[in-house]
Design an enzyme around this catalytic site. Sequence first.
Site, PDB file in Angstrom:
ATOM      1  N   SER A  86       0.721  -1.343   0.110  1.00  0.00           N
ATOM      2  CA  SER A  86      -0.003   0.020   0.059  1.00  0.00           C
ATOM      3  C   SER A  86       0.732   1.294  -0.089  1.00  0.00           C
ATOM      4  CB  SER A  86      -0.936  -0.025   1.363  1.00  0.00           C
ATOM      5  OG  SER A  86      -0.184   0.217   2.409  1.00  0.00           O
TER       6      SER A  86
ATOM      7  N   SER B 109       0.851   3.621   2.212  1.00  0.00           N
ATOM      8  CA  SER B 109       0.992   4.287   3.573  1.00  0.00           C
ATOM      9  C   SER B 109       2.327   4.922   3.735  1.00  0.00           C
ATOM     10  CB  SER B 109       0.301   3.688   4.569  1.00  0.00           C
ATOM     11  OG  SER B 109       1.392   2.496   4.983  1.00  0.00           O
TER      12      SER B 109
ATOM     13  N   SER C 134      -2.943   6.840   5.975  1.00  0.00           N
ATOM     14  CA  SER C 134      -2.256   5.809   6.522  1.00  0.00           C
ATOM     15  C   SER C 134      -3.162   5.306   7.750  1.00  0.00           C
ATOM     16  CB  SER C 134      -0.874   6.029   7.210  1.00  0.00           C
ATOM     17  OG  SER C 134      -0.398   5.250   7.913  1.00  0.00           O
TER      18      SER C 134
END
Length: 268
Positions: free
Chosen positions: A67, A69, A232
Amino acid sequence: MDFALIMFVALVITGVIWLLDSLFFKSKRPKDAKLPVLTEYAKSFFPVILAVFMLRSFLVEPFKIPSGSMLPTLLVGDFILVNKYTYGIRLPIINKKIIDVRAPEKGDVMVFRYPKDPSLDYIKRVVGVPGDTVTYRNKRLTINGKPLATQKDGTYNYVGRGLNYVTTEQYKEQLGQHLHTIITQPGRPSIDLSQVDSQFPYRENCDYNDEGFTCKVPQGYYFMMGDNRDDSTDSRYWGFVPDRNIVGRAFMVWWNFDHLKRIGHMIE
């Protein structure tokens, strides 16, 4: 199933087959007889499995970033290496520390087992160690009453969830010994209060409002945040990371199929 557990089971099975053959069956076979197929495979694979198991358990383990984040520090698709002994030697499978080396420091990029589901590995930056008071208000991080030094560093654009194009403000931030880059999205709040878990351990150590939060980090725990501050899911929402959940310190990108120039990039 945990990969380390799979490796351990394979190690035990191949080792037992090899041992039984050496102790009981080898002496009963004619000297010129071929090894049974199962025994041959066990003898071939046991040293390889043992080497990989020891390497991943005690030295270095690879992970893939799923991801955004930790943008812009880590890109989606980065394959990273994690040092397994920086924070101490731990027994595989049960993750129990048997030899202490050093504690995580503010600014380290750390892999850990997600507190709400330890079968999942997360990666974030350590922003608070035991005893610290972490405050994040109006997009500004303060540790023990001292705002972190930050410097505007232009903008950063990326493709977010749903393939939408995201434009962010980029900053250089000094956290401990680490000078790293963070990004924030203008117009988004410092925290989405509707997403905060109201029952994580030591929730009473935190005070939330519309501008942000303040949390006192308990002993034996760490406070983690992503460098992509407004995209996040981290300690702001699900709480502190216990020492027993630590996996290791991320230190290098060893591969990225879409960004070959990142090979060998050291993680700050």
